[in-house]
Design a protein around this motif. Structure first.
Motif, short mmCIF file in Angstrom:
data_model
loop_
_atom_site.label_atom_id
_atom_site.label_comp_id
_atom_site.label_asym_id
_atom_site.label_seq_id
_atom_site.Cartn_x
_atom_site.Cartn_y
_atom_site.Cartn_z
N LYS A 123 0.84 -1.20 0.00
CA LYS A 123 0.00 0.00 0.00
C LYS A 123 0.87 1.26 0.00
CE LYS A 123 -3.23 2.47 3.03
NZ LYS A 123 -2.33 3.56 3.38
N ARG B 115 2.73 1.62 -3.38
CA ARG B 115 1.84 2.01 -4.49
C ARG B 115 1.46 3.49 -4.43
NH1 ARG B 115 -1.47 -3.38 -4.69
NH2 ARG B 115 -0.44 -4.32 -6.48
N GLU B 116 1.24 4.01 -3.23
CA GLU B 116 0.81 5.40 -3.12
C GLU B 116 1.97 6.40 -3.23
OE1 GLU B 116 0.87 6.10 1.72
OE2 GLU B 116 -1.03 5.70 0.74
N PHE C 157 5.29 -5.75 -8.27
CA PHE C 157 5.20 -4.29 -8.35
C PHE C 157 6.60 -3.68 -8.56
CE2 PHE C 157 5.70 -0.20 -6.19
CZ PHE C 157 4.73 0.56 -6.83
N ASN D 126 7.91 -1.71 -11.99
CA ASN D 126 8.29 -0.31 -11.88
C ASN D 126 9.80 -0.10 -11.87
OD1 ASN D 126 5.67 1.37 -11.47
ND2 ASN D 126 5.38 -0.52 -10.31
#
Length: 118
Positions: free
Chosen positions: A70, A73-74, A96, A100
């Motif tokens: 979380k 991602r933010e 993730f 990225n």
């Protein structure tokens, strides 16, 4: 990313419970500070990586995987590398990070400090 390379940087972020003396995040934060590194703490102190005004060199992920993903991602912040402490990783986090183009490794930053610290 490897521990020797990670310890050449200066600005670290420890993501985890850095206020509880029993937690590894607390121990890692204080070992880094005592070794002369600049350290930010996200989780219990700062709520987001976006709260850090400076450039981030290394993120140490020392928190449960659902909260870790979380926070990642933010985040609008970039870093030069990421260390995933034992128990803090997941397939979702690694996917993730791969998607990225983060440079990361599974490892223990306490070992890095003791072997390659300032």
């Amino acid at each position: 990313m490897d521990l020797k390379k990670a310890m050449q940087y200066n600005n670290f972020v420890v993501i985890g419970d850095t206020l509880n003396e029993e937690k590894y995040a607390y121990k890692i934060k204080h070992e880094l500070i005592n070794s002369g590194y600049k350290v930010y703490s996200v989780g219990k102190e700062l709520k987001s990586l976006n709260d850090i005004d400076e450039e981030i060199d290394i993120i140490d992920l020392c928190i449960n995987p659902p909260t870790g993903i979380k926070l990642l991602r933010e985040s609008k912040k970039k870093c030069k590398g990421l260390i995933i402490q034992p128990g803090a990783g997941s397939d979702e986090i690694k996917k993730f990070l791969d998607e990225n183009h983060y440079d990361y490794m599974d490892g223990c930053l306490l070992v890095g400090i003791r072997l390659y610290g300032k």
